[in-house]
Design a protein around this motif. Structure first.
Motif, PDB file in Angstrom:
ATOM      1  N   UNK A  92      21.854  77.112 -91.438  1.00 13.18           N
ATOM      2  CA  UNK A  92      22.633  77.456 -92.626  1.00 13.18           C
ATOM      3  C   UNK A  92      23.839  76.549 -92.826  1.00 13.18           C
ATOM      4  N   UNK A  93      24.324  75.972 -91.747  1.00 10.99           N
ATOM      5  CA  UNK A  93      25.454  75.047 -91.800  1.00 10.99           C
ATOM      6  C   UNK A  93      25.088  73.823 -90.970  1.00 10.99           C
ATOM      7  N   UNK A  94      25.339  72.644 -91.510  1.00 11.18           N
ATOM      8  CA  UNK A  94      24.997  71.398 -90.835  1.00 11.18           C
ATOM      9  C   UNK A  94      26.256  70.620 -90.498  1.00 11.18           C
ATOM     10  N   UNK A  95      26.298  70.062 -89.287  1.00  9.51           N
ATOM     11  CA  UNK A  95      27.472  69.299 -88.866  1.00  9.51           C
ATOM     12  C   UNK A  95      27.053  68.186 -87.919  1.00  9.51           C
ATOM     13  N   UNK A  96      27.962  67.253 -87.714  1.00 11.12           N
ATOM     14  CA  UNK A  96      27.807  66.262 -86.658  1.00 11.12           C
ATOM     15  C   UNK A  96      28.727  66.665 -85.526  1.00 11.12           C
ATOM     16  N   UNK A  97      28.176  66.788 -84.329  1.00  6.73           N
ATOM     17  CA  UNK A  97      28.979  67.092 -83.150  1.00  6.73           C
ATOM     18  C   UNK A  97      29.280  65.791 -82.420  1.00  6.73           C
ATOM     19  N   UNK A 113      20.075  75.775 -78.594  1.00  4.94           N
ATOM     20  CA  UNK A 113      18.824  75.094 -78.275  1.00  4.94           C
ATOM     21  C   UNK A 113      18.998  73.604 -78.571  1.00  4.94           C
ATOM     22  N   UNK A 114      18.428  72.773 -77.723  1.00  5.03           N
ATOM     23  CA  UNK A 114      18.532  71.333 -77.919  1.00  5.03           C
ATOM     24  C   UNK A 114      17.138  70.722 -77.930  1.00  5.03           C
ATOM     25  N   UNK A 115      16.854  69.932 -78.949  1.00  6.54           N
ATOM     26  CA  UNK A 115      15.626  69.163 -78.975  1.00  6.54           C
ATOM     27  C   UNK A 115      15.973  67.712 -79.236  1.00  6.54           C
ATOM     28  N   UNK A 116      15.055  66.840 -78.910  1.00  2.35           N
ATOM     29  CA  UNK A 116      15.281  65.412 -79.055  1.00  2.35           C
ATOM     30  C   UNK A 116      14.248  64.821 -80.007  1.00  2.35           C
ATOM     31  N   UNK A 117      14.695  63.928 -80.866  1.00  2.00           N
ATOM     32  CA  UNK A 117      13.761  63.206 -81.717  1.00  2.00           C
ATOM     33  C   UNK A 117      12.980  62.232 -80.835  1.00  2.00           C
ATOM     34  N   UNK A 118      11.897  61.650 -81.339  1.00  3.48           N
ATOM     35  CA  UNK A 118      11.135  60.698 -80.519  1.00  3.48           C
ATOM     36  C   UNK A 118      11.980  59.536 -79.999  1.00  3.48           C
ATOM     37  N   UNK A 119      13.112  59.271 -80.645  1.00  4.02           N
ATOM     38  CA  UNK A 119      13.979  58.173 -80.217  1.00  4.02           C
ATOM     39  C   UNK A 119      15.280  58.659 -79.595  1.00  4.02           C
ATOM     40  N   UNK A 156      19.380  66.932 -81.405  1.00  7.64           N
ATOM     41  CA  UNK A 156      19.367  67.877 -82.522  1.00  7.64           C
ATOM     42  C   UNK A 156      19.635  69.244 -81.921  1.00  7.64           C
ATOM     43  N   UNK A 157      20.760  69.809 -82.264  1.00  8.06           N
ATOM     44  CA  UNK A 157      21.216  71.052 -81.645  1.00  8.06           C
ATOM     45  C   UNK A 157      21.155  72.198 -82.638  1.00  8.06           C
ATOM     46  N   UNK A 158      20.560  73.306 -82.210  1.00  5.89           N
ATOM     47  CA  UNK A 158      20.531  74.530 -83.003  1.00  5.89           C
ATOM     48  C   UNK A 158      21.405  75.558 -82.287  1.00  5.89           C
ATOM     49  N   UNK A 159      22.411  76.050 -82.981  1.00  4.55           N
ATOM     50  CA  UNK A 159      23.397  76.939 -82.376  1.00  4.55           C
ATOM     51  C   UNK A 159      23.486  78.223 -83.201  1.00  4.55           C
TER      52      UNK A 159
END
Length: 210
Positions: free
Chosen positions: A11-16, A102-108, A112-115
């Motif tokens: 619902x909210x997007x940010x750069x950490x 939760x943390x996932x990684x792109x192929x590179x 990408x963090x979901x909080x």
């Protein structure tokens, strides 16, 4: 303004962005046209700043770190749906954790963090590049940030364009815009777009020849 789909990751997007010195980083971003939104010391010292379009979470940490972060209201539902699509998480919260992350990684390797949504967090009002009419792109008086200008994109270099497109299409509603060897994926109307940039010049040349 484009008719954009509703983001599905949060619902909210940010750069950490991690920083060893919060006050120095805060002063720096303020010179770039950002303002202090809020700050706290739980679960670690952090400061949130925004220029009206882009939201940045400054996290006190001596180790370099940057992540595309989504704050999610129904995080268990979203993460379960991603796992059904074959998305694997590099890190999951423990049952005792008050803040679900939760943390996932792109192929590179992009973090990408979901909080889980935090009370008081909200998306800046904009307008961002994808909200402005193209005729206003060159009108500085229309920009939310009068110091830096119009925030356009969060660029992500990739080694395998097709693999990256497949990854982003699993959890990004689009639209996807092919242009030569570049692909833009809309991730949020206010954080704009992610251009997927091949890092191999040979790949770049082959794409242009098609």
């Amino acid at each position: 303004m484009q008719d954009l789909p509703t983001p599905i990751l949060g619902n909210v997007t940010a750069l950490t962005i991690a920083t060893p010195d919060l006050e120095t980083s805060l002063a720096y971003y303020q010179r770039l046209g950002f303002s202090l939104v809020m700050r706290a010391d739980w679960p670690f010292p952090w400061i949130q700043v925004s220029d009206g379009v882009l939201l940045i979470m400054l996290r006190k940490d001596p180790k370099p770190y940057i992540a595309l972060t989504y704050y999610v209201k129904d995080i268990e539902k979203i993460t379960a749906a991603l796992e059904k699509k074959g998305i694997e998480f590099a890190q999951k919260p423990k049952k005792a954790d008050m803040l679900k992350r939760y943390l996932l990684l792109s192929p590179d390797g992009l973090n990408i963090s979901l909080v889980g949504m935090i009370d008081g967090f909200s998306q800046p009002p904009g307008p961002g590049m994808l909200e402005l009419d193209p005729e206003d792109f060159f009108k500085p008086e229309k920009y939310a940030n009068k110091s830096c200008g119009l925030f356009g994109e969060f660029a992500h270099p990739v080694t395998d364009l097709e693999k990256s497109i497949e990854f982003w299409q699993k959890h990004t509603p689009g639209p996807f815009y092919p242009m030569a060897s570049l692909w833009w994926a809309s991730i949020n109307p206010l954080i704009s777009a992610i251009p997927l940039l091949p890092t191999s010049l040979r790949t770049w040349a082959k794409k242009l020849q098609r």
